[in-house]
Motif scaffolding. Structure first.
Motif, PDB file in Angstrom:
ATOM      1  N   VAL A 181       1.468   9.124  -1.598  1.00 39.78           N
ATOM      2  CA  VAL A 181       0.833  10.418  -1.863  1.00 39.78           C
ATOM      3  C   VAL A 181       1.773  11.402  -2.537  1.00 39.78           C
ATOM      4  N   ARG A 182       3.048  11.074  -2.609  1.00 37.07           N
ATOM      5  CA  ARG A 182       4.009  11.988  -3.230  1.00 37.07           C
ATOM      6  C   ARG A 182       4.225  11.686  -4.705  1.00 37.07           C
ATOM      7  N   THR A 183       3.634  10.607  -5.203  1.00 38.72           N
ATOM      8  CA  THR A 183       3.922  10.162  -6.561  1.00 38.72           C
ATOM      9  C   THR A 183       2.637   9.853  -7.314  1.00 38.72           C
ATOM     10  N   GLU A 184       2.543  10.352  -8.518  1.00 41.40           N
ATOM     11  CA  GLU A 184       1.394  10.073  -9.386  1.00 41.40           C
ATOM     12  C   GLU A 184       1.774   8.950 -10.344  1.00 41.40           C
ATOM     13  N   LEU A 185       1.148   7.795 -10.192  1.00 46.37           N
ATOM     14  CA  LEU A 185       1.451   6.659 -11.055  1.00 46.37           C
ATOM     15  C   LEU A 185       0.637   6.728 -12.342  1.00 46.37           C
ATOM     16  N   PRO A 186       1.178   6.235 -13.441  1.00 46.34           N
ATOM     17  CA  PRO A 186       0.402   6.158 -14.678  1.00 46.34           C
ATOM     18  C   PRO A 186      -0.838   5.307 -14.492  1.00 46.34           C
ATOM     19  N   ALA A 187      -1.868   5.588 -15.259  1.00 47.19           N
ATOM     20  CA  ALA A 187      -3.127   4.848 -15.155  1.00 47.19           C
ATOM     21  C   ALA A 187      -2.872   3.351 -15.321  1.00 47.19           C
ATOM     22  N   GLY A 188      -3.424   2.588 -14.412  1.00 46.59           N
ATOM     23  CA  GLY A 188      -3.348   1.140 -14.509  1.00 46.59           C
ATOM     24  C   GLY A 188      -2.126   0.514 -13.866  1.00 46.59           C
ATOM     25  N   LEU A 189      -1.111   1.325 -13.507  1.00 44.18           N
ATOM     26  CA  LEU A 189       0.116   0.731 -12.983  1.00 44.18           C
ATOM     27  C   LEU A 189      -0.096   0.139 -11.588  1.00 44.18           C
ATOM     28  N   PRO A 236      -4.927  16.223  -1.382  1.00 44.68           N
ATOM     29  CA  PRO A 236      -5.768  15.679  -2.462  1.00 44.68           C
ATOM     30  C   PRO A 236      -5.403  14.250  -2.862  1.00 44.68           C
ATOM     31  N   TYR A 237      -4.121  13.889  -2.763  1.00 42.37           N
ATOM     32  CA  TYR A 237      -3.708  12.533  -3.096  1.00 42.37           C
ATOM     33  C   TYR A 237      -4.197  11.536  -2.048  1.00 42.37           C
ATOM     34  N   CYS A 238      -4.282  11.981  -0.799  1.00 40.81           N
ATOM     35  CA  CYS A 238      -4.873  11.130   0.234  1.00 40.81           C
ATOM     36  C   CYS A 238      -6.336  10.839  -0.090  1.00 40.81           C
ATOM     37  N   TRP A 239      -7.050  11.869  -0.525  1.00 40.09           N
ATOM     38  CA  TRP A 239      -8.452  11.677  -0.893  1.00 40.09           C
ATOM     39  C   TRP A 239      -8.575  10.768  -2.118  1.00 40.09           C
ATOM     40  N   THR A 261      -7.237   2.296   3.167  1.00 42.07           N
ATOM     41  CA  THR A 261      -8.182   3.236   3.764  1.00 42.07           C
ATOM     42  C   THR A 261      -7.638   3.799   5.067  1.00 42.07           C
ATOM     43  N   ALA A 262      -7.140   2.920   5.922  1.00 42.43           N
ATOM     44  CA  ALA A 262      -6.573   3.382   7.195  1.00 42.43           C
ATOM     45  C   ALA A 262      -5.394   4.308   6.962  1.00 42.43           C
ATOM     46  N   GLN A 263      -4.552   3.977   5.996  1.00 36.38           N
ATOM     47  CA  GLN A 263      -3.381   4.805   5.704  1.00 36.38           C
ATOM     48  C   GLN A 263      -3.802   6.177   5.175  1.00 36.38           C
ATOM     49  N   ALA A 264      -4.772   6.224   4.287  1.00 33.31           N
ATOM     50  CA  ALA A 264      -5.219   7.497   3.718  1.00 33.31           C
ATOM     51  C   ALA A 264      -5.826   8.387   4.801  1.00 33.31           C
ATOM     52  N   VAL A 265      -6.656   7.801   5.652  1.00 34.52           N
ATOM     53  CA  VAL A 265      -7.299   8.571   6.717  1.00 34.52           C
ATOM     54  C   VAL A 265      -6.261   9.068   7.720  1.00 34.52           C
ATOM     55  N   LYS A 266      -5.310   8.190   8.060  1.00 31.84           N
ATOM     56  CA  LYS A 266      -4.234   8.601   8.958  1.00 31.84           C
ATOM     57  C   LYS A 266      -3.455   9.769   8.390  1.00 31.84           C
ATOM     58  N   CYS A 267      -3.116   9.686   7.085  1.00 30.33           N
ATOM     59  CA  CYS A 267      -2.331  10.751   6.456  1.00 30.33           C
ATOM     60  C   CYS A 267      -3.099  12.059   6.375  1.00 30.33           C
ATOM     61  N   LEU A 268      -4.407  12.004   6.188  1.00 28.84           N
ATOM     62  CA  LEU A 268      -5.197  13.232   6.197  1.00 28.84           C
ATOM     63  C   LEU A 268      -5.059  13.938   7.547  1.00 28.84           C
ATOM     64  N   GLY A 269      -5.112  13.166   8.629  1.00 36.72           N
ATOM     65  CA  GLY A 269      -4.918  13.753   9.951  1.00 36.72           C
ATOM     66  C   GLY A 269      -3.514  14.264  10.151  1.00 36.72           C
ATOM     67  N   LEU A 270      -2.524  13.477   9.709  1.00 37.24           N
ATOM     68  CA  LEU A 270      -1.120  13.861   9.868  1.00 37.24           C
ATOM     69  C   LEU A 270      -0.800  15.138   9.109  1.00 37.24           C
ATOM     70  N   PHE A 271      -1.200  15.211   7.843  1.00 38.53           N
ATOM     71  CA  PHE A 271      -0.859  16.368   7.029  1.00 38.53           C
ATOM     72  C   PHE A 271      -1.613  17.614   7.477  1.00 38.53           C
ATOM     73  N   VAL A 311       0.840  -1.204   0.000  1.00 35.88           N
ATOM     74  CA  VAL A 311       0.000   0.000   0.000  1.00 35.88           C
ATOM     75  C   VAL A 311       0.872   1.250   0.000  1.00 35.88           C
ATOM     76  N   PHE A 312       1.894   1.266   0.850  1.00 36.30           N
ATOM     77  CA  PHE A 312       2.766   2.435   0.929  1.00 36.30           C
ATOM     78  C   PHE A 312       3.456   2.695  -0.411  1.00 36.30           C
ATOM     79  N   LEU A 313       3.811   1.632  -1.121  1.00 36.22           N
ATOM     80  CA  LEU A 313       4.462   1.783  -2.420  1.00 36.22           C
ATOM     81  C   LEU A 313       3.500   2.273  -3.491  1.00 36.22           C
ATOM     82  N   LEU A 314       2.363   1.626  -3.619  1.00 36.49           N
ATOM     83  CA  LEU A 314       1.463   1.867  -4.751  1.00 36.49           C
ATOM     84  C   LEU A 314       0.467   2.988  -4.501  1.00 36.49           C
ATOM     85  N   GLN A 315       0.318   3.416  -3.250  1.00 44.16           N
ATOM     86  CA  GLN A 315      -0.572   4.535  -2.946  1.00 44.16           C
ATOM     87  C   GLN A 315       0.208   5.666  -2.271  1.00 44.16           C
TER      88      GLN A 315
END
Length: 344
Positions: free
Chosen positions: A249-257, A313-316, A286-296, A243-247
């Motif tokens: 928040v600092r990196t935009e992956l190409p569609a489908g990657l 926005p990447y967390c969302w 989901t837990a990671q995204a919600v946690k990061c919203l609070g952290l950021f 999850v940390f690799l593929l989601q």
């Protein structure tokens, strides 16, 4: 606590400690060049002498624990992965002098288009596959579980920081209790697979491409020692680092990657129940995204570190993607009925 690691020493005193430590090594007399900072309290410096360089990590106790760093460095090395060699260490002072992997992490290679992103991510996934298959007697030596209680503590930061800072409202007790109950049920059931050793922050900012090395050795790992208040040497779901690799928040992956790399991991690990794993992946995401919203929100608004606000926005993006999975239906409905979204 020993006197020389008191948290209230002056910056001048701490600088002298760094200077004295470096001067006991082969880099004696080398100037300390500050490097980037992250969300932790660690600081990093580069030293150089006679054409060679090294990185000095300043991880002052008791907030940091360089003994955990050395434990993780040893374990990852023992299972065949690439970590910085340690040249010198002082655990009492929280100082480590180590191998320098350079300035171009995955993050720089990707954002500047210097390497093929698919090749980089295939390598990063293959490292996780290698870790998945590592001998538990070595990889999980003295590891402790990344606890469900700590997950709940982290996701609750959304209620504590994101809602007041960004939405201008605080949850009432009924909203809070339902939120925590839903996450408790989701997190405590996301234990369908044998645990693996966790890196804990396996994203593009902590990965280096070292093409002169072969196989999974071509990926260099840093920042593996610390999982914030949970510390390091943790074990948990094989979906965690993925999850940390593929989601990231600092990196935009190409569609489908993301989907392609998720399938690669499942295929190479031999995970039989694909849908069960995807549900666990979505739950951790989901837990990671919600946690990061609070952290950021805490860092960006509470501490004035505005450089973290563009990540929201990447967390969302990640949260909305993960909430499409049926396993997260209850949490999705909580967000909807409380009118909480990226554009609320």
């Amino acid at each position: 606590m020993q006197p020389n690691v008191k948290r209230d020493i002056t910056e001048e005193q701490r600088s002298q400690q760094l200077r004295d430590f470096v001067d006991t090594t082969a880099f004696a007399g080398s100037p300390l060049q500050p490097l980037r900072m992250d969300a932790s309290v660690r600081r990093f410096f580069r030293v150089g002498k006679d054409g060679k360089t090294a990185v000095l990590m300043d991880a002052r106790p008791p907030l940091e624990d360089t003994a955990v760093f050395e434990t993780m460095q040893r374990k990852l090395d023992n299972i065949g992965l690439t970590v910085p060699a340690v040249y010198a260490v002082d655990h009492d002072l929280g100082l480590v002098l180590m191998e320098d992997f350079g300035d171009e992490r995955y993050f720089e290679l990707i954002t500047e288009g210097k390497e093929d992103i698919r090749k980089l991510y295939e390598l990063a996934v293959d490292v996780l596959v290698h870790k998945f298959h590592a001998d538990p007697a070595v990889a999980l030596e003295e590891s402790v579980a990344y606890s469900d209680e700590y997950w709940l503590f982290r996701v609750e930061q959304f209620l504590i920081h994101y809602m007041p800072h960004v939405l201008g409202r605080t949850p009432d007790e009924a909203q809070r209790q339902e939120f925590l109950s839903l996450f408790h049920d989701a997190i405590t059931t996301a234990h369908h697979f044998d645990p693996v050793l966790l890196h804990g922050d396996y994203g593009a900012q902590n990965l280096y491409y070292l093409p002169e090395r072969e196989g999974v050795k071509a990926l260099g790992l840093i920042d593996f020692q610390d999982m914030t208040d949970a510390r390091g040497n943790m074990m948990g779901s094989p979906a965690f680092d993925l999850v940390f690799l593929l989601q990231d928040v600092r990196t935009e992956l190409p569609a489908g990657l993301e989907e392609e790399m998720l399938a690669r991991f499942i295929d190479k690990t031999g995970i039989a129940d694909v849908e069960l794993f995807k549900g666990e992946y979505a739950t951790i995401g989901t837990a990671q995204a919600v946690k990061c919203l609070g952290l950021f929100a805490r860092l960006g608004y509470g501490q004035g570190r505005k450089e973290y606000l563009p990540f929201i926005p990447y967390c969302w993006r990640n949260l909305e993607k993960n909430l499409k999975h049926p396993a997260l239906q209850g949490i999705k409905e909580w967000f909807e009925k409380n009118n909480i979204s990226q554009h609320a």
